[in-house]
Design a protein around this motif. Structure first.
Motif, mmCIF file in Angstrom:
data_model
loop_
_atom_site.group_PDB
_atom_site.id
_atom_site.type_symbol
_atom_site.label_atom_id
_atom_site.label_comp_id
_atom_site.label_asym_id
_atom_site.label_seq_id
_atom_site.Cartn_x
_atom_site.Cartn_y
_atom_site.Cartn_z
ATOM 1 N N ARG A 170 0.856 -1.176 0.000
ATOM 2 C CA ARG A 170 0.000 0.000 0.000
ATOM 3 C C ARG A 170 0.894 1.229 0.000
ATOM 4 O O ARG A 170 1.880 1.296 0.736
ATOM 5 C CB ARG A 170 -0.913 0.014 1.224
ATOM 6 C CG ARG A 170 -1.931 1.131 1.135
ATOM 7 C CD ARG A 170 -2.923 1.086 2.262
ATOM 8 N NE ARG A 170 -4.079 1.923 1.932
ATOM 9 C CZ ARG A 170 -5.036 2.215 2.798
ATOM 10 N NH1 ARG A 170 -5.009 1.721 4.017
ATOM 11 N NH2 ARG A 170 -6.042 2.987 2.435
ATOM 12 N N CYS A 171 0.512 2.199 -0.820
ATOM 13 C CA CYS A 171 1.285 3.436 -0.931
ATOM 14 C C CYS A 171 1.022 4.310 0.286
ATOM 15 O O CYS A 171 -0.125 4.594 0.634
ATOM 16 C CB CYS A 171 0.888 4.175 -2.203
ATOM 17 S SG CYS A 171 1.724 5.768 -2.367
ATOM 18 N N ARG A 172 2.094 4.752 0.964
ATOM 19 C CA ARG A 172 1.927 5.579 2.164
ATOM 20 C C ARG A 172 1.562 7.014 1.811
ATOM 21 O O ARG A 172 1.102 7.762 2.661
ATOM 22 C CB ARG A 172 3.211 5.550 2.989
ATOM 23 C CG ARG A 172 3.486 4.161 3.553
ATOM 24 C CD ARG A 172 4.800 4.072 4.261
ATOM 25 N NE ARG A 172 4.785 4.814 5.502
ATOM 26 C CZ ARG A 172 5.739 4.738 6.418
ATOM 27 N NH1 ARG A 172 6.775 3.954 6.217
ATOM 28 N NH2 ARG A 172 5.674 5.439 7.511
ATOM 29 N N ARG A 173 1.788 7.384 0.553
ATOM 30 C CA ARG A 173 1.449 8.757 0.172
ATOM 31 C C ARG A 173 -0.010 8.871 -0.284
ATOM 32 O O ARG A 173 -0.747 9.731 0.187
ATOM 33 C CB ARG A 173 2.374 9.250 -0.951
ATOM 34 C CG ARG A 173 2.155 10.729 -1.268
ATOM 35 C CD ARG A 173 2.863 11.160 -2.533
ATOM 36 N NE ARG A 173 4.313 11.174 -2.377
ATOM 37 C CZ ARG A 173 5.153 11.379 -3.399
ATOM 38 N NH1 ARG A 173 4.686 11.564 -4.625
ATOM 39 N NH2 ARG A 173 6.445 11.376 -3.196
ATOM 40 N N CYS A 174 -0.442 7.999 -1.220
ATOM 41 C CA CYS A 174 -1.794 8.172 -1.787
ATOM 42 C C CYS A 174 -2.775 7.080 -1.354
ATOM 43 O O CYS A 174 -3.965 7.160 -1.656
ATOM 44 C CB CYS A 174 -1.728 8.261 -3.311
ATOM 45 S SG CYS A 174 -1.493 6.680 -4.143
ATOM 46 N N GLY A 175 -2.300 6.048 -0.660
ATOM 47 C CA GLY A 175 -3.211 5.041 -0.120
ATOM 48 C C GLY A 175 -3.575 3.912 -1.059
ATOM 49 O O GLY A 175 -4.336 3.018 -0.676
ATOM 50 N N PHE B 15 7.737 0.991 -6.611
ATOM 51 C CA PHE B 15 7.121 2.306 -6.385
ATOM 52 C C PHE B 15 5.656 2.259 -6.778
ATOM 53 O O PHE B 15 5.207 1.362 -7.493
ATOM 54 C CB PHE B 15 7.858 3.411 -7.155
ATOM 55 C CG PHE B 15 7.976 3.136 -8.621
ATOM 56 C CD1 PHE B 15 6.937 3.430 -9.485
ATOM 57 C CD2 PHE B 15 9.137 2.576 -9.143
ATOM 58 C CE1 PHE B 15 7.047 3.183 -10.842
ATOM 59 C CE2 PHE B 15 9.244 2.322 -10.503
ATOM 60 C CZ PHE B 15 8.202 2.618 -11.348
ATOM 61 N N CYS B 16 4.904 3.261 -6.328
ATOM 62 C CA CYS B 16 3.469 3.331 -6.573
ATOM 63 C C CYS B 16 3.196 3.653 -8.042
ATOM 64 O O CYS B 16 3.724 4.625 -8.574
ATOM 65 C CB CYS B 16 2.861 4.413 -5.691
ATOM 66 S SG CYS B 16 1.110 4.732 -6.028
ATOM 67 N N PRO B 17 2.350 2.851 -8.715
ATOM 68 C CA PRO B 17 2.066 3.121 -10.120
ATOM 69 C C PRO B 17 1.194 4.360 -10.339
ATOM 70 O O PRO B 17 1.082 4.850 -11.457
ATOM 71 C CB PRO B 17 1.344 1.852 -10.587
ATOM 72 C CG PRO B 17 0.751 1.270 -9.354
ATOM 73 C CD PRO B 17 1.686 1.641 -8.227
ATOM 74 N N ARG B 18 0.577 4.890 -9.276
ATOM 75 C CA ARG B 18 -0.269 6.074 -9.424
ATOM 76 C C ARG B 18 0.494 7.371 -9.146
ATOM 77 O O ARG B 18 0.431 8.303 -9.940
ATOM 78 C CB ARG B 18 -1.481 5.986 -8.491
ATOM 79 C CG ARG B 18 -2.442 7.171 -8.643
ATOM 80 C CD ARG B 18 -3.824 6.884 -8.113
ATOM 81 N NE ARG B 18 -3.845 6.763 -6.668
ATOM 82 C CZ ARG B 18 -4.913 6.338 -5.978
ATOM 83 N NH1 ARG B 18 -6.026 5.998 -6.615
ATOM 84 N NH2 ARG B 18 -4.867 6.237 -4.664
ATOM 85 N N CYS B 19 1.228 7.417 -8.014
ATOM 86 C CA CYS B 19 1.878 8.686 -7.665
ATOM 87 C C CYS B 19 3.406 8.589 -7.657
ATOM 88 O O CYS B 19 4.081 9.583 -7.389
ATOM 89 C CB CYS B 19 1.375 9.192 -6.317
ATOM 90 S SG CYS B 19 2.067 8.337 -4.898
ATOM 91 N N LEU B 20 3.928 7.404 -7.963
ATOM 92 C CA LEU B 20 5.370 7.166 -8.095
ATOM 93 C C LEU B 20 6.140 7.233 -6.780
ATOM 94 O O LEU B 20 7.365 7.154 -6.776
ATOM 95 C CB LEU B 20 6.008 8.118 -9.122
ATOM 96 C CG LEU B 20 5.365 8.109 -10.526
ATOM 97 C CD1 LEU B 20 6.135 9.031 -11.462
ATOM 98 C CD2 LEU B 20 5.296 6.696 -11.096
#
Ligand SMILES: [Zn+2]
Length: 151
Positions: free
Chosen positions: A34-39, A48-53
């Motif tokens: 789970r991305c800690r920045r965008c959830g 890395f997160c595919p939505r917000c990198l």
């Protein structure tokens, strides 16, 4: 290749990034990043997160609940390694948390599988480090009352 040649079923090869997922499955847990920045919940495992990198990802245990997004019944194995498994259900399951994953539906006859059918994760332990995440029908009954529960 000779038909009689014994071919091992190909197994996952954990990488530094994916190792927690495979180890979690060996321990009976469905782990998602789970991305800690965008959830965003993320599958498959990535750096890395595919939505917000963002690179700040953490592992969460998922509910294990989902629905069959689509499926097919494999009746003729693509390679000898899967011949002993046919017929089996190859499916894409959409998890409650959002991600979709390619998996097998077990614990029922292939003819019983339906799109949108509620399913719950079940696990096939292959070693200390690797387990497979499979799914079985998730009825309204509890686990202990589910006759299909012990696949
Ligand atoms: Zn993100």
């Amino acid at each position: 290749m000779s038909e009689r040649e014994v071919q091992e079923r190909p197994l996952p090869r954990p990488t530094r990034i994916s190792a927690p997922f495979w180890r979690g499955a060996a321990e009976g847990k469905l782990l998602l990043q789970r991305c800690r920045r965008c959830g965003l919940f993320i599958y498959y495992p990535r750096p890395f997160c595919p939505r917000c990198l963002a690179e700040e990802l953490e592992w969460h245990e998922a509910s294990g609940r989902g629905r069959v997004y689509t499926y097919t019944v494999v009746r003729r194995a693509a390679t000898p390694a899967f011949a002993a498994m046919v017929p089996y259900v190859l499916a894409i399951v959409e998890l409650e948390e959002g991600p979709r994953l390619v998996t097998n539906i077990v614990g029922c006859r292939p003819e019983e599988v339906r799109v949108e059918m509620p399913v719950r994760a079940t696990f096939e332990r292959l070693s200390d480090e690797v387990g497979l995440v499979l799914f079985r029908p998730d009825g309204m009954e509890t686990d202990s009352a589910d006759p299909e529960g012990q696949q």
